[in-house]
Design a protein around this motif. Sequence first.
Motif, short mmCIF file in Angstrom:
data_model
loop_
_atom_site.label_atom_id
_atom_site.label_comp_id
_atom_site.label_asym_id
_atom_site.label_seq_id
_atom_site.Cartn_x
_atom_site.Cartn_y
_atom_site.Cartn_z
N THR A 180 0.80 -1.13 0.11
CA THR A 180 0.13 -0.13 0.01
C THR A 180 0.87 1.10 0.15
N GLN A 181 1.98 1.20 0.73
CA GLN A 181 3.01 2.43 0.88
C GLN A 181 3.53 2.63 -0.38
N GLN A 182 3.69 1.68 -1.35
CA GLN A 182 4.27 1.55 -2.80
C GLN A 182 3.55 2.29 -3.47
N ILE A 183 2.20 2.03 -3.38
CA ILE A 183 0.88 2.77 -4.14
C ILE A 183 1.03 4.15 -3.85
N VAL A 184 1.09 4.40 -2.60
CA VAL A 184 0.97 5.88 -2.13
C VAL A 184 2.35 6.69 -2.77
N ASP A 185 3.45 5.96 -2.77
CA ASP A 185 4.61 6.54 -3.16
C ASP A 185 4.58 6.91 -4.58
N GLU A 186 3.80 6.18 -5.43
CA GLU A 186 3.68 6.15 -6.88
C GLU A 186 2.62 7.46 -7.13
N ILE A 187 1.68 7.59 -6.28
CA ILE A 187 0.86 8.65 -6.51
C ILE A 187 1.55 10.03 -6.24
N ILE A 188 2.44 9.96 -5.11
CA ILE A 188 3.29 11.29 -4.83
C ILE A 188 4.03 11.60 -5.82
N GLN A 189 4.60 10.68 -6.63
CA GLN A 189 5.48 10.86 -7.63
C GLN A 189 4.61 11.66 -8.68
N THR A 190 3.62 11.01 -9.21
CA THR A 190 2.66 11.35 -10.15
C THR A 190 2.11 12.82 -9.87
N CYS A 191 1.62 13.14 -8.78
CA CYS A 191 1.13 14.49 -8.49
C CYS A 191 2.36 15.34 -8.51
N ARG A 192 3.63 14.94 -8.04
CA ARG A 192 4.41 16.04 -8.18
C ARG A 192 5.17 16.20 -9.35
N GLN A 193 4.80 15.38 -10.26
CA GLN A 193 5.13 15.52 -11.73
C GLN A 193 3.87 16.33 -12.39
#
Length: 197
Positions: A180-193
């Motif tokens: 789940t943390q991995q999914i959250v980290d991917e969302i953070i990356q996408t949003c920052r981009q």
Amino acid sequence: MIKLGLTGSMATGKSTVAGMFAKRGIPIYNADKVVHELYQKEAVAPVGAKFPKAVIDGKIDRAVLASQVLDNKENLAQLEALVHPMVHQKMAEFIEVHKQAEQSLVVLEIPLLFETGKDYPLDKIAVTFCDDQIQKQRALTRDGMTPKKFAAIKARQMSQHDKKQRADFLIDTGLLPETTQQIVDEIIQTCRQLAIG
């Protein structure tokens, strides 16, 4: 700055997921927490004027208030009309502070995002979900929760299926926490981009 709404049905892991965003240094606005604070300060006078029995020791007693609005649509609408503008004001202040600080992402945790029908200033929406059985098991471990109360709350909320249809990001909390943390980290990356544009 990307304003990410975080929502999901009761006991689907919103707070846990908010903690995963916070662990990565993302500022979190928690609507429930803000309401708790309002019930001890600014909301006491206006809410107390409408629901005098709910004021105990100068604060709003949430259990008493809940008993007066739970099965009464008119009372609930009156309460929301008083409290929602205050919640929105606090949210606007939170967003402004972090905009000034040049944050690329903030998370707005709003449990009843879809149910209240209010316009929130969001760029994207993340929805937490899990298997119905897991949801029920989690909910029934909470203080004061009964199968009957769980069923009543669930009936008032939009279904998990419908919430998922409205999401930009889905977060499965029935998986291992690190997944789940991995999914959250991917969302953070996408949003920052997205914030960079």
